[in-house]
Design an enzyme around this catalytic site. Structure first.
Site, PDB file in Angstrom:
ATOM      1  N   THR A  46       0.810  -0.994  -0.276  1.00 48.01           N
ATOM      2  CA  THR A  46      -0.608   0.136  -0.242  1.00 48.01           C
ATOM      3  C   THR A  46       1.279   1.319   0.003  1.00 48.01           C
ATOM      4  O   THR A  46       0.811   2.424  -0.935  1.00 48.01           O
ATOM      5  CB  THR A  46      -0.412   0.209   1.210  1.00 48.01           C
ATOM      6  N   HIS A 109      -0.098  -9.625  -5.927  1.00 53.74           N
ATOM      7  CA  HIS A 109       0.680 -10.398  -4.942  1.00 53.74           C
ATOM      8  C   HIS A 109       1.401 -11.823  -5.576  1.00 53.74           C
ATOM      9  O   HIS A 109       1.246 -13.104  -5.136  1.00 53.74           O
ATOM     10  CB  HIS A 109      -0.590 -11.030  -3.561  1.00 53.74           C
ATOM     11  N   SER A 229       3.773   9.875   5.078  1.00 56.76           N
ATOM     12  CA  SER A 229       3.919   9.550   6.322  1.00 56.76           C
ATOM     13  C   SER A 229       3.227   7.878   7.366  1.00 56.76           C
ATOM     14  O   SER A 229       1.911   8.108   6.468  1.00 56.76           O
ATOM     15  CB  SER A 229       3.768  10.872   7.706  1.00 56.76           C
ATOM     16  N   PHE A 264      -6.059  -1.530  10.004  1.00 58.16           N
ATOM     17  CA  PHE A 264      -5.337  -2.296   8.430  1.00 58.16           C
ATOM     18  C   PHE A 264      -3.707  -1.056   8.278  1.00 58.16           C
ATOM     19  O   PHE A 264      -2.785  -2.439   8.361  1.00 58.16           O
ATOM     20  CB  PHE A 264      -6.018  -2.136   7.082  1.00 58.16           C
ATOM     21  N   ARG A 266      -1.682  -1.130  10.556  1.00 59.35           N
ATOM     22  CA  ARG A 266      -1.222  -1.267  12.423  1.00 59.35           C
ATOM     23  C   ARG A 266      -0.240  -0.713  12.805  1.00 59.35           C
ATOM     24  O   ARG A 266      -0.465   0.367  13.662  1.00 59.35           O
ATOM     25  CB  ARG A 266      -0.361  -2.407  11.836  1.00 59.35           C
TER      26      ARG A 266
END
Length: 282
Positions: A46, A109, A229, A264, A266
């Site tokens: 991501t 993936h 960030s 998601f 974390r």
């Protein structure tokens, strides 16, 4: 043993389910101006997606925060990993990717050996970006991902054994997946690691920009780094996958205890595995 068996069945389910889409994936029409972000899950996918999208869209942070990342680029095989009950309610992701305007940014993936034949035969040479990560941190991150979105209720000790045995999700085993890219001999590929992004994001941004033939000033790159960030990701719905979590909760696949009330996105740190693995297992 129950969860070990279920995870093994999950891998078999993926292999069985993806059979229906193998022809579409194998014969997918690749374009030379495509950008493919290819990773094993939980390796910074991501993060890299947003980095690339911003670089090729003139750092349009306003649109980035307004439109969900999953709507700005396509997860190619998403339809193939969905259960039948859910798949019939969503568009075919392979067809959506085929109809995207250029330049397309495509997330996958899949291991290198399962990419479309036009890439494997080098008939087409899109740019590929591959991100790897310390396998122990991948194991920890996947553990939380499966608790959050797949309803896994076993212990971390059990999960780490499942990971080591090569049954931790659809794309396992991790090492074979990474090896497929490292040994591919594909020339138009940029390799980086999650740890490099954490330690020196500015250098990675500059390197990716160079790879994509994009030029930005230091001031613009600094603004991009601020946008990328961890705090911004956690607090921006278009980036933090909160929509996907809501969908998982709606279909009852996530669990609702204190340890699963994370996002998601974390922690986003390097070396978190020391808080999970025993010295013997490390």
């Amino acid at each position: 043993m129950r969860w070990q068996a279920l995870c093994q069945l999950m891998v078999l389910f993926f292999l069985q389910n993806i059979k229906h889409f193998l022809n579409q994936l194998h014969n997918f029409n690749v374009r030379d101006d495509d950008i493919w972000i290819c990773t094993y899950p939980k390796c910074g996918t991501t993060w890299m997606q947003e980095l690339v999208w911003c670089l090729i869209n003139d750092l349009d942070f306003h649109l980035s925060k307004k439109v969900d990342l999953d709507d700005r680029m396509i997860f190619l095989e998403f339809i193939a990993i969905m259960k039948d009950s859910a798949a019939k309610h969503i568009p075919n992701s392979i067809e959506r990717a085929a109809n995207m305007p250029s330049p397309r940014v495509i997330k996958t993936h899949l291991p290198f050996t399962m990419l479309p034949k036009q890439i494997l035969t080098k008939e087409k040479k899109p740019k590929i970006i591959h991100v790897a990560r310390d396998s122990k941190d991948v194991c920890v991150s996947q553990f939380h991902h499966w608790r959050l979105l797949e309803g896994f209720t076993g212990s971390f000790e059990l999960w780490s054994q499942i990971f080591a045995d090569g049954y931790s999700g659809y794309y396992a085993p991790y090492w074979k997946h990474v090896e497929s890219y490292c040994l591919s001999k594909y020339s138009n590929i940029y390799y980086t690691k999650y740890e490099d992004m954490k330690n020196d994001l500015k250098s990675v941004v500059k390197a990716v920009a160079l790879f994509l033939n994009k030029t930005y000033t230091d001031d613009e790159i600094n603004k991009l780094i601020l946008h990328l960030s961890f705090e911004n990701f956690q607090n921006t719905p278009a980036l933090n996958k909160s929509r996907r979590k809501k969908i998982a909760e709606k279909i009852g696949s996530s669990i609702q205890d204190e340890s699963s009330k994370s996002c998601f996105i974390r922690k986003g740190i390097v070396g978190d595995y020391v808080n999970y693995f025993s010295k013997e297992n490390v």
